[in-house]
Write a protein that holds these residues in place. Sequence first.
Motif, PDB file in Angstrom:
ATOM      1  N   LEU A   3       0.842  -1.193   0.000  1.00 47.78           N
ATOM      2  CA  LEU A   3       0.000   0.000   0.000  1.00 47.78           C
ATOM      3  C   LEU A   3       0.877   1.242   0.000  1.00 47.78           C
ATOM      4  N   GLN A   4       0.701   2.064  -0.995  1.00 48.85           N
ATOM      5  CA  GLN A   4       1.511   3.264  -1.126  1.00 48.85           C
ATOM      6  C   GLN A   4       0.914   4.392  -0.289  1.00 48.85           C
ATOM      7  N   PRO A   5       1.667   4.902   0.703  1.00 55.12           N
ATOM      8  CA  PRO A   5       1.137   6.025   1.484  1.00 55.12           C
ATOM      9  C   PRO A   5       0.832   7.208   0.562  1.00 55.12           C
ATOM     10  N   ASN A   6      -0.241   7.918   0.851  1.00 56.82           N
ATOM     11  CA  ASN A   6      -0.556   9.098   0.046  1.00 56.82           C
ATOM     12  C   ASN A   6      -0.098  10.363   0.760  1.00 56.82           C
ATOM     13  N   MET A  30       9.106  12.179   1.068  1.00 59.84           N
ATOM     14  CA  MET A  30       7.887  12.218   0.250  1.00 59.84           C
ATOM     15  C   MET A  30       8.233  12.429  -1.215  1.00 59.84           C
ATOM     16  N   GLU A  31       9.090  13.412  -1.445  1.00 60.17           N
ATOM     17  CA  GLU A  31       9.444  13.765  -2.830  1.00 60.17           C
ATOM     18  C   GLU A  31      10.207  12.638  -3.502  1.00 60.17           C
ATOM     19  N   LEU A  32      11.044  11.928  -2.724  1.00 61.53           N
ATOM     20  CA  LEU A  32      11.784  10.790  -3.281  1.00 61.53           C
ATOM     21  C   LEU A  32      10.821   9.656  -3.651  1.00 61.53           C
ATOM     22  N   ALA A  33       9.709   9.560  -2.898  1.00 60.97           N
ATOM     23  CA  ALA A  33       8.706   8.523  -3.162  1.00 60.97           C
ATOM     24  C   ALA A  33       7.760   8.919  -4.292  1.00 60.97           C
ATOM     25  N   GLY A  34       7.987  10.094  -4.880  1.00 59.52           N
ATOM     26  CA  GLY A  34       7.148  10.548  -6.004  1.00 59.52           C
ATOM     27  C   GLY A  34       5.883  11.256  -5.581  1.00 59.52           C
ATOM     28  N   LEU A  35       5.814  11.592  -4.277  1.00 57.84           N
ATOM     29  CA  LEU A  35       4.653  12.338  -3.778  1.00 57.84           C
ATOM     30  C   LEU A  35       5.114  13.746  -3.427  1.00 57.84           C
ATOM     31  N   THR A  43       1.101  20.369   3.818  1.00 59.08           N
ATOM     32  CA  THR A  43       2.435  19.983   4.301  1.00 59.08           C
ATOM     33  C   THR A  43       3.221  21.223   4.710  1.00 59.08           C
ATOM     34  N   TYR A  44       3.288  22.186   3.793  1.00 54.88           N
ATOM     35  CA  TYR A  44       4.054  23.411   4.062  1.00 54.88           C
ATOM     36  C   TYR A  44       3.434  24.212   5.207  1.00 54.88           C
ATOM     37  N   THR A  45       2.115  24.294   5.228  1.00 53.70           N
ATOM     38  CA  THR A  45       1.449  25.069   6.288  1.00 53.70           C
ATOM     39  C   THR A  45       1.724  24.455   7.653  1.00 53.70           C
ATOM     40  N   THR A  46       1.743  23.120   7.736  1.00 56.82           N
ATOM     41  CA  THR A  46       2.027  22.427   9.001  1.00 56.82           C
ATOM     42  C   THR A  46       3.418  22.775   9.507  1.00 56.82           C
ATOM     43  N   LEU A  47       4.404  22.722   8.607  1.00 61.61           N
ATOM     44  CA  LEU A  47       5.783  23.053   8.993  1.00 61.61           C
ATOM     45  C   LEU A  47       5.931  24.533   9.339  1.00 61.61           C
ATOM     46  N   MET A  48       5.259  25.390   8.587  1.00 60.39           N
ATOM     47  CA  MET A  48       5.298  26.828   8.880  1.00 60.39           C
ATOM     48  C   MET A  48       4.757  27.093  10.279  1.00 60.39           C
ATOM     49  N   ASP A  49       3.673  26.404  10.634  1.00 59.79           N
ATOM     50  CA  ASP A  49       3.064  26.572  11.950  1.00 59.79           C
ATOM     51  C   ASP A  49       4.041  26.157  13.050  1.00 59.79           C
ATOM     52  N   ALA A  50       4.750  25.055  12.810  1.00 58.86           N
ATOM     53  CA  ALA A  50       5.733  24.582  13.801  1.00 58.86           C
ATOM     54  C   ALA A  50       6.841  25.617  13.995  1.00 58.86           C
ATOM     55  N   TYR A  51       7.342  26.179  12.900  1.00 58.13           N
ATOM     56  CA  TYR A  51       8.392  27.204  12.997  1.00 58.13           C
ATOM     57  C   TYR A  51       7.870  28.465  13.690  1.00 58.13           C
ATOM     58  N   CYS A  52       6.636  28.831  13.367  1.00 54.39           N
ATOM     59  CA  CYS A  52       6.056  30.037  13.978  1.00 54.39           C
ATOM     60  C   CYS A  52       5.932  29.876  15.489  1.00 54.39           C
ATOM     61  N   LYS A  53       5.570  28.688  15.945  1.00 55.53           N
ATOM     62  CA  LYS A  53       5.356  28.459  17.383  1.00 55.53           C
ATOM     63  C   LYS A  53       6.650  28.515  18.185  1.00 55.53           C
ATOM     64  N   ILE A  54       7.795  28.295  17.512  1.00 57.53           N
ATOM     65  CA  ILE A  54       9.083  28.412  18.229  1.00 57.53           C
ATOM     66  C   ILE A  54       9.785  29.727  17.875  1.00 57.53           C
ATOM     67  N   GLY A  55       9.049  30.608  17.186  1.00 57.08           N
ATOM     68  CA  GLY A  55       9.577  31.942  16.894  1.00 57.08           C
ATOM     69  C   GLY A  55      10.545  32.010  15.733  1.00 57.08           C
ATOM     70  N   GLU A  56      10.647  30.924  14.925  1.00 57.11           N
ATOM     71  CA  GLU A  56      11.557  30.916  13.768  1.00 57.11           C
ATOM     72  C   GLU A  56      10.824  31.501  12.559  1.00 57.11           C
ATOM     73  N   MET A  57      10.554  32.800  12.601  1.00 58.51           N
ATOM     74  CA  MET A  57       9.734  33.418  11.564  1.00 58.51           C
ATOM     75  C   MET A  57      10.429  33.473  10.202  1.00 58.51           C
ATOM     76  N   ALA A  58      11.753  33.590  10.203  1.00 52.27           N
ATOM     77  CA  ALA A  58      12.494  33.637   8.931  1.00 52.27           C
ATOM     78  C   ALA A  58      12.330  32.310   8.175  1.00 52.27           C
ATOM     79  N   LYS A  59      12.400  31.194   8.938  1.00 54.55           N
ATOM     80  CA  LYS A  59      12.240  29.882   8.302  1.00 54.55           C
ATOM     81  C   LYS A  59      10.802  29.681   7.807  1.00 54.55           C
TER      82      LYS A  59
END
Length: 749
Positions: free
Chosen positions: A494-497, A524-529, A535-551
């Motif tokens: 089963l290929q993860p989506n 993910m990208e190596l798996a062709g997904l 995805t990006y919004t989730t990571l942005m939220d994580a960076y924002c919560k630790i104050g890494e606004m530049a990232k």
Amino acid sequence: MKRSAFSFLLHGFQIFHCHPLLGFDPIYYLSRRCTIQRLYSLGSINTRPFPDYSPKKPAIKDTEFVHHISTTIKQRRSEPLRRILKPYELKFKPDHLIWVLMYIKNDYKLVLDFFNWARLRRDPTLEALCIVVQIAVASKDLKMAHKLIHEFWAKPNLDVNSSFAHFTERLIYTYKDWGADPHVFDLFFQVLVEAGMLVEAGKLFDKLLNYGVLVTVDSCNLFLTRLSNNFDGIKMALKVFNEYPEVGVFWNTTSYNIILHSLCQLGKIKEAHSLLTQMELRGHMPDVVSYSTVISGYCQVGQLERVLKLIEEMQRKGLNPNQYTYNNIILLLCKSGKVAEAEKVLREMTIQGIFPDNVVYTTLISGFCKSGRISAAYKFFDEMRNKKIFPDFVTYTAMLHGFCETGKMDEAHKLFNEMISRGLEADEVTYSALIDGYCKAGEMKEAFSLHNQMVKMVLTPNVVTYTSLVDGLCKRGEVDIANELLHQMAAKGLQPNVYTYNTIINGLCKIGNIVQAVKLMEEMELAGLYPDTITYTTLMDAYCKIGEMAKAHGLLQVMLNKGLQPTVVTFNVLMNGFCMSGMLEDGERLLKWMLEKGIMPNTTTFNSLMKQYCIRNNMSATTQIYKGMRAQGVMPDSNTYNILIKGHCKVRNMKEAWYLHKEMVEKGFSLSATSYNALIKGFYKRKKFAEARQLFEEMRRQGFAAEKEIYDIFLDVNYQEGNLDITLELCDEAIEKCLVGELQKGNTS
């Protein structure tokens, strides 16, 4: 006989398109047939007479033999033919059949009996078959004639091209002297259409025009219906519909309904609506089917206003919607989220004497479940059962899904058991819905138990099933186990989506392991997904919560470079990050940029900015943002009002705070506990004791806990007033909600 220019054209056309190497193009042939029809209508072709029948002459001994048989079966008609004709069997030949039929053709029952006796001994000739078909039609036994023609064309390994030519020729040859009833050709045409031999049916139509015979409109309607079974055929049906009238076919309401359906299948709803309006002008009154077909078309494309107008038009003409119409309207309303209106249609349907079936109830149940109105959905579920309309597998699954989505797992469990007890088997979709519900409720033991039960039932868990389990594990912080499950899933083929990866990335971000989350995104990208906006919004939220606004801001740029469209949630994550980091000017610039780019902020966007300005006691900036929000047509929510009330209370602007409180109550919003505390303290400090006391009592009725400072105030007030019972009650309440609460917080930390 000299050939006309037209006959040469037709001859050349047939040679070209029947060439064994070039093959035969049915659509092209049918198109050319319409040209032939126009030539008929212009009088370029004269009709020809049917040929005289001149059968093979019998020899003297055959004449005597036939005479003996004919006399015997007439005189001894009450006896079984197999007995009385036993002496003649060995000498009986196919030609004898036709010669005997000449003697008995006026006795239809005898014709059928003798024909059946003869064909049990050997296959009749095509000519003999056509003769019996002609006699059957002339005797008004169309059912038998249809059966005989159908049996011929149902033979295995039949050479269609040569058989069609021979059958048509023999039917025409036997027509004049054996029946002369044109219904025989109508039946032949119908059999060809029913057998899917549409090209041959078209050829027969043309052939009959030579003899001045026109196929009936009912048969033409059958032709239109069968043509409409596929996309190319629909195009041809439309062409036939437009051009057949040129040779005298008069379409009826059924014909129009077929074409209306064809146009809707092609997505040409406006053209269908236009044809509906033209029907009456052409002398054909649209019926319920006509309107229902166009209404269904508009339902498919979600045009509710058009649907409602057509229903009004129907009713003005004395036509009441039928069950098909109501079903489509209810489905459209449910898809549009207008479930209350869908229920009204159901009630109207019942008033009209049309009783909803399983499909209608299931549609409504699914619609109410998707709208989060589970109680209403279950009401319909009960109503179904009370009316002896038994829910099927789809109905149960819709209801189960609704319970699971709202976390009502006890109800879901009971309903699942009821479904099984009724002999309905659950499939992967049902199990996956239940597993997802248990995972969302954090009941992972039950979720994995169902997974194991599913496997025992020889049902294969799919990507959705595993993604739910992964999500449940991640929410409990068990990311390592979730990752292991992901590998098990891959091992099963089963290929993860993208959603599966997003679930684990979200879990990693929640436990603060952003490095691993970024690494997983690269996998993910190596798996062709390809990572999506979530995805990006989730990571942005994580960076924002630790104050890494530049990232976080850098990820936004990566998204844009990859052509991914950020959503308002993405911008809200950034806005919240800027505000939490004290970068309010950057937050305001982001808001301005969003508006310039035509990206409409929502209430959450504005709330983030207002909250931080309130914390800074800058109510002037807060008010400006609030006014800008209203100017953009964005309506405040409960959170907006609570932010503003607390902000105004903090700067002792109680008049504005009280006005906002009244406004939010009128709109059906509720104060939060912190807003109650802020208002009570603000009024008390301004010596507005009545307002403070009113709010304190209201707060208690709502079940909220006041701050210790507020309990102290009202303990003193009630003690001084001599209200000892209330004082003691408040003491107990303060101990329970303040002191015990603080102790519990301390133990947890």
